[in-house]
Write an enzyme that holds these catalytic residues in place. Sequence first.
Site, mmCIF file in Angstrom:
data_model
loop_
_atom_site.group_PDB
_atom_site.id
_atom_site.type_symbol
_atom_site.label_atom_id
_atom_site.label_comp_id
_atom_site.label_asym_id
_atom_site.label_seq_id
_atom_site.Cartn_x
_atom_site.Cartn_y
_atom_site.Cartn_z
ATOM 1 N N ASP A 75 5.607 -12.133 -17.830
ATOM 2 C CA ASP A 75 5.027 -11.259 -16.821
ATOM 3 C C ASP A 75 4.235 -12.108 -15.840
ATOM 4 O O ASP A 75 3.910 -13.270 -16.118
ATOM 5 C CB ASP A 75 4.125 -10.208 -17.472
ATOM 6 C CG ASP A 75 3.980 -8.947 -16.622
ATOM 7 O OD1 ASP A 75 4.481 -8.948 -15.484
ATOM 8 O OD2 ASP A 75 3.377 -7.974 -17.101
ATOM 9 N N ASP A 76 3.906 -11.518 -14.681
ATOM 10 C CA ASP A 76 3.233 -12.286 -13.637
ATOM 11 C C ASP A 76 1.748 -12.451 -13.893
ATOM 12 O O ASP A 76 1.150 -13.463 -13.536
ATOM 13 C CB ASP A 76 3.437 -11.620 -12.268
ATOM 14 C CG ASP A 76 2.830 -10.227 -12.241
ATOM 15 O OD1 ASP A 76 1.692 -10.087 -11.766
ATOM 16 O OD2 ASP A 76 3.473 -9.286 -12.717
ATOM 17 N N ASN A 132 -6.221 -5.648 7.008
ATOM 18 C CA ASN A 132 -5.811 -6.033 5.654
ATOM 19 C C ASN A 132 -6.867 -6.984 5.118
ATOM 20 O O ASN A 132 -7.107 -8.034 5.695
ATOM 21 C CB ASN A 132 -4.436 -6.715 5.683
ATOM 22 C CG ASN A 132 -4.054 -7.269 4.321
ATOM 23 O OD1 ASN A 132 -4.511 -6.778 3.294
ATOM 24 N ND2 ASN A 132 -3.221 -8.298 4.321
ATOM 25 N N GLY A 133 -7.502 -6.610 4.016
ATOM 26 C CA GLY A 133 -8.524 -7.463 3.431
ATOM 27 C C GLY A 133 -9.778 -6.677 3.120
ATOM 28 O O GLY A 133 -9.765 -5.449 3.021
ATOM 29 N N SER A 180 8.077 -7.726 -11.206
ATOM 30 C CA SER A 180 7.328 -8.888 -10.752
ATOM 31 C C SER A 180 7.504 -10.104 -11.642
ATOM 32 O O SER A 180 7.282 -11.235 -11.208
ATOM 33 C CB SER A 180 5.844 -8.539 -10.628
ATOM 34 O OG SER A 180 5.349 -8.023 -11.851
ATOM 35 N N GLY A 206 0.830 -1.196 0.000
ATOM 36 C CA GLY A 206 0.000 0.000 0.000
ATOM 37 C C GLY A 206 0.857 1.236 0.000
ATOM 38 O O GLY A 206 1.685 1.405 0.902
#
Length: 520
Positions: A397-398, A154-155, A335, A79
């Site tokens: 790529d991811d 978180n979530g 990533s 974040g």
Amino acid sequence: MDLDTAALKGHGLHLEDPHDVAAHHATYEPAGAAGGRADFNADLDGDTLREECGVFGIFNHPDAAAITTIGLHALQHRGQEAAGIVTYDGRRFHSERRLGLVGDTFSDARIIERLPGHISVGHVRYSTTGETLLRNVQPLFAELDAGGFAVGHNGNLTNGLTLRKQLVRDGAITQSTTDTEVILHLVARSKKNRFIDRFIDALRALEGAYALVAVTNNKLIGARDPLGIRPLVLGSLDGAPILASETCALDIIGARYVRDVENGEVIVIDEEGVQSFKPFPEVAPRPCLFEYIYFARPDSVVGGRSVYQVRRSFGEVLAAEGPAEADVVVPVPDSGVPAAIGFSRASGIPYELGIIRNHYVGRTFIQPTQTVRDQGVRMKHSANRSVVEGKRIVLVDDSLVRGTTSVKIVQMMREAGAREVHFRIASPPITHPDFYGIDTPDRDKLLAATHDLESMRRYIGADSLAFLSVEGVYRALGCERDPVRPQFSDHYFTGDYPTPLTDKAGAVASQQLSLLAEAS
């Protein structure tokens, strides 16, 4: 998560001193005592997945706020829009909540001095839609009859709007658009005697995903949802217990990893030590697959698995499932790097850095004209012509979300002289939105939900396109997918949502909140 930040646009009412909108400092004494964001590029910025936030807490450490700051810095990838810390010094709670990066806001020694105490909880946040409002920055604090209570989340709660509507109907006054505030109200309204019982009572009403870290007058509390969708670990620094979203936050401060907080577990840390509560019926965990694919830092260990090694395994399996005749394997940084290494190792095709990433481009860079905006991808990535010119390349790529970034990267490779561009994605096609804390577009904005493989290939302009299969993801993780009860939350690929989607199913899902916007 913002319950409905879109409803806040356009009010324009100044609720705070304009000079103090980006930061908030507060000291809370026990009762009775004296005392909008600018986007880097709308298309490119939206073509990625973002997680809600990261949490960190420490108990009984003389430098609790400073340690929390360092821990949040390690969790910054979870974040980047806001950060907050709440401490307790034995008499008062102290809070600093600020918009921006941890390093830009909490590196000032004067701020840390305003956060005395031996217990601390911290939070880094990404808002999913609309504006980032200071009042939404966590940890949120409330003075309850049992004392002060601050919580970071978180979530995302899939029944957050439904609960909020019920609470407001019953007379609750809300101050934010985050579902975390619902938790404060539920704890406050519980009729249980002990605080921990009131906390657990509140958890029983929640649906969806949560990893919570909270602080009271004398306790640090952690909790994980019954399926363990969002991660949370327990650590120790010189005997001081720590709760954090990822192990990388322990490593940065030299703390020892103790164990993962289990799915459905509540951890209570006080002067008597660490206690574990299991208030929910025992079920098999279903952690989020995207922690391995994208969100967690490569140097973290999630669920006992090295994130780096898992991502490398994704690339190895991808090479077997989607081979390509090429001269060089090129990762889309950062990533895509571990998967590209795995693809190269399994295929025998040399690995090269054909794209160089600029790490100093912020999301607040303003591009005044379309001509400049069109160069957005080059501000973040530039081609290494000496590697790609005249070559057949495999781009790894991811994930692929809307495809807009992929279009520009493929075009960049061709302009740098690549003879062929073969795109390989180290995860399955994303066909369904997430409701558990990942910022995904609506389904009609997901490229794989509206296009077949060939039309996706044509859209991004690649010579070939292949994705890692769902079965391949599970094989890379060392298991076979159980079709009846999958071992992981994989709904973004399969549509198999692990919990009820109460808000989405009910009319409340489209209800707008009439909260006032802060000055910007």
